[in-house]
Write a protein that holds these residues in place. Structure first.
Motif, PDB file in Angstrom:
ATOM      1  N   ARG A 111      -4.015  19.442 -10.443  1.00 46.90           N
ATOM      2  CA  ARG A 111      -3.455  20.744 -10.054  1.00 46.90           C
ATOM      3  C   ARG A 111      -4.524  21.718  -9.597  1.00 46.90           C
ATOM      4  N   ARG A 269       4.978  30.092  -9.048  1.00 50.21           N
ATOM      5  CA  ARG A 269       4.847  29.353 -10.303  1.00 50.21           C
ATOM      6  C   ARG A 269       5.506  30.156 -11.421  1.00 50.21           C
ATOM      7  N   GLU A 300       9.980  24.471 -11.479  1.00 47.13           N
ATOM      8  CA  GLU A 300       8.771  23.817 -11.971  1.00 47.13           C
ATOM      9  C   GLU A 300       8.992  23.274 -13.389  1.00 47.13           C
ATOM     10  N   ALA A 301       9.598  24.106 -14.246  1.00 48.88           N
ATOM     11  CA  ALA A 301       9.874  23.679 -15.622  1.00 48.88           C
ATOM     12  C   ALA A 301      10.829  22.481 -15.628  1.00 48.88           C
ATOM     13  N   HIS A 303      11.094  20.209 -13.241  1.00 50.44           N
ATOM     14  CA  HIS A 303      10.314  19.039 -12.806  1.00 50.44           C
ATOM     15  C   HIS A 303       9.463  18.505 -13.959  1.00 50.44           C
ATOM     16  N   ASP A 304       9.004  19.423 -14.814  1.00 47.12           N
ATOM     17  CA  ASP A 304       8.206  19.005 -15.970  1.00 47.12           C
ATOM     18  C   ASP A 304       9.091  18.502 -17.112  1.00 47.12           C
ATOM     19  N   ASP A 306      10.790  20.353 -19.093  1.00 46.81           N
ATOM     20  CA  ASP A 306      10.530  21.230 -20.237  1.00 46.81           C
ATOM     21  C   ASP A 306      11.686  22.227 -20.431  1.00 46.81           C
ATOM     22  N   CYS A 342      16.307  18.964 -16.435  1.00 43.13           N
ATOM     23  CA  CYS A 342      15.154  18.514 -17.227  1.00 43.13           C
ATOM     24  C   CYS A 342      15.235  17.017 -17.488  1.00 43.13           C
ATOM     25  N   LYS A 345      14.038  15.465 -14.144  1.00 41.88           N
ATOM     26  CA  LYS A 345      12.694  15.864 -13.696  1.00 41.88           C
ATOM     27  C   LYS A 345      12.601  15.869 -12.176  1.00 41.88           C
TER      28      LYS A 345
END
Ligand code: ZN
Ligand code: ZN
Length: 403
Positions: A111, A269, A300-301, A303-304, A306, A342, A345
Motif C-alpha cells: 500500500r 480512504r 474499503e472496509a 473489501h477488507d 471488516d 464483508c 470482500k
C-alpha cells in the motif's frame, strides 16, 4: 429547477451476517430521519445479477448506459488525474506491486502511499516506440496513457494483472490485428523497462531497509480508449459538479462533463473528511443544478471484510449528515453505487437502498435507511438508469414525452 444532490455511499450496502449488516447495526439517526421524510426503495445499479464496478455504476446513476458506453477503466482513471486522453490514445490503469522470484507477492506494493518519485524516474528513463504519459494516482495506483498520434493503437489487449501468488503475465493481443499486437508489445516493453528502473531505485532500497515491500513492478489493466459521451449539460441542460476522493470517480465525472470540485481532506480512504465534503456539496447547490458526492471509505472496509470498521465508518458518515437534514429547497438522493459485502470482500449484485427526499416526494412508511427497510418503500425497485430521470422530474426539469 430545484438543485439536486446525489449522495453515493460507496459500497455501503451489505449482506446479512448473523441477521444484520453494518448499515443496519450502525447508529444512524440522520439517515433514518431522511428515510422518514423521503420515499425509499431498492435499486439495481445496472441490472439484477450484474455486479457493478464503481465506474460502470456511477455512469448508470448519471443516466449513461454502461453497457453502451463503457470504455474500460483506464480512460476514467486517466481523466481523474487530469490527463486528456485523445481519440487515438490507449489508457491503462496501473498498480505498483511487489514481485519476488517472478511471483506477485503484493498487488499494492505494501500500500505504498507516495509513488511520485518512482513516477518521475520512469518518465525520465523509459523510452518507448510511442509517446506516453505515466502518472501516479491515489496510493499504489497510477495511469499509463500511450499516445497514438499518427500510429494506430488498440485497446484490445489483455491485462498483465494477476492474483497474489501467481507468476507475472505479459499482455497479449485480444484480436487478430497487427495494431493490437503492437500495442501489447509496447505495454510489455513499458513493464520490462520500468522494472529495470524500479529495481535499483533508492526509494525501494529505503523501503526494504525499513521492512516495507518494494514497488518493483507495475501491473496493468483496463485498457481503453475514451468514449464520446454527451456531457450532462448537453444531455439534460444542467450545470453539474462532482466531489469524489478517488480518481476513478473523478474521471467518470470529468468524462460526463462535470466540474471537479476539490475538497480538503477528501482522500477516498477511511480517513476521508466527510464533513468537509458534505458541507462543500451543500454550498455548491447555490451555483450548480446537480452535485454528486461520493463517499468511499465503507467500500474499503467491505473489501477488507471488516464488519466493525464498516459499521463505524457508516456512523461517522451519519454524524456529518446533519447538514443534509436542514436542506429544504433541494432534491436529495441517498443511495450507493453497489453493495460491498464483508462476506464477499468485493462487489455483489445485490440491489442497494435508495431514498429520495424533497418537498414533492410521496412520503412512505419507511423510517430507517437500510437494506431491510428500503424494499418496503414507495419507490419499489428501480434501475440505476431510472434515477436521473426521477430526480430531474422531482426537480421540475423533466421533458414531457408525448402530447
Ligand atoms: Zn464503488
Ligand atoms: Zn469497491
Amino acid at each position: 429547477m430545484k438543485p439536486i444532490l446525489m449522495l453515493i455511499l460507496d459500497g455501503v450496502p451489505d449482506r446479512p451476517i448473523r441477521g444484520t449488516t453494518p448499515l443496519k447495526s450502525a447508529f444512524t439517526p440522520n439517515l433514518d430521519e431522511l428515510a422518514k421524510r423521503g420515499v425509499s426503495g431498492i435499486m439495481d445499479p445496472i441490472a439484477p445479477g450484474i455486479r457493478p464496478g464503481s465506474d460502470t455504476a456511477h455512469l448508470s446513476l448519471l443516466g449513461y448506459d454502461p453497457r453502451r458506453f463503457y470504455p474500460g477503466r483506464g480512460p476514467f482513471e486517466a481523466a481523474g488525474v487530469g490527463i486528456y486522453v485523445g481519440e487515438n490514445d490507449v489508457a491503462l490503469r496501473c498498480n505498483f506491486a511487489t514481485l519476488k522470484n517472478g511471483i506477485v507477492l503484493d498487488r499494492r506494493a505494501g500500500r505504498i502511499r507516495d509513488a511520485v518519485e518512482l513516477e518521475k524516474a520512469i518518465n525520465e528513463a523509459v523510452d518507448l516506440d510511442v509517446d506516453f504519459i505515466f502518472k501516479s494516482s491515489t496510493g499504489h495506483r497510477a495511469v499509463l496513457v500511450l499516445k497514438g498520434g499518427d500510429t494506430k493503437l488498440s485497446p484490445k489487449i489483455s491485462d498483465t494483472d494477476v492474483k497474489v501468488g501467481e507468476g507475472s503475465k505479459v499482455s497479449k493481443a485480444l484480436e487478430r490485428s497487427e495494431v493490437a499486437e503492437r500495442t501489447a508489445m509496447i505495454v510489455n516493453d513499458f513493464v520490462r523497462r520500468s522494472e529495470e528502473i524500479l529495481r535499483d531505485h533508492s526509494l525501494n532500497e529505503e523501503r526494504m531497509r525499513s521492512g516495507k515491500l518494494p514497488a518493483n513492478t507495475i501491473l496493468l489493466r483496463g485498457a481503453g480508449s475514451v468514449p464520446k459521451l454527451k456531457t450532462m449539460r448537453e444531455k439534460y441542460g444542467i450545470k453539474p459538479a462532482i466531489i469524489a476522493g478517488i480518481r476513478l470517480i473523478q474521471g467518470v465525472g470529468r468524462i460526463c462533463g462535470m466540474d471537479l470540485i476539490p475538497t480538503e481532506g477528501a482522500t477516498g480512504r477511511m480517513d476521508t473528511n466527510v464533513r468537509n465534503k458534505l458541507g462543500n456539496a451543500v454550498s455548491l447547490l447555490r451555483d450548480y443544478d446537480f452535485v454528486l458526492v461520493n463517499i468511499k471509505g465503507a467500500d474499503e472496509a467491505g473489501h477488507d471484510g471488516d464488519f466493525e470498521a464498516k459499521r463505524d465508518f457508516i456512523e461517522r458518515i451519519d454524524e456529518s449528515l446533519s447538514v443534509l437534514t436542514g436542506l429544504d429547497d433541494a432534491i436529495l438522493a441517498i443511495t450507493a453505487d453497489h453493495s460491498t459485502p464483508c462476506s464477499v470482500k468485493g462487489h455483489s449484485a445485490d440491489p442497494v437502498p435508495v431514498t429520495l427526499v424533497g418537498e414533492p416526494v410521496r412520503t412512505d412508511e419507511v423510517n430507517e435507511y437500510d437494506e431491510f427497510s428500503a424494499p418496503k418503500g414507495g419507490l419499489n425497485r428501480i434501475r440505476g438508469l431510472d434515477l436521473m430521470p426521477s430526480l430531474l422530474d422531482l426537480a421540475g426539469k423533466a421533458e414531457k414525452f408525448g402530447a
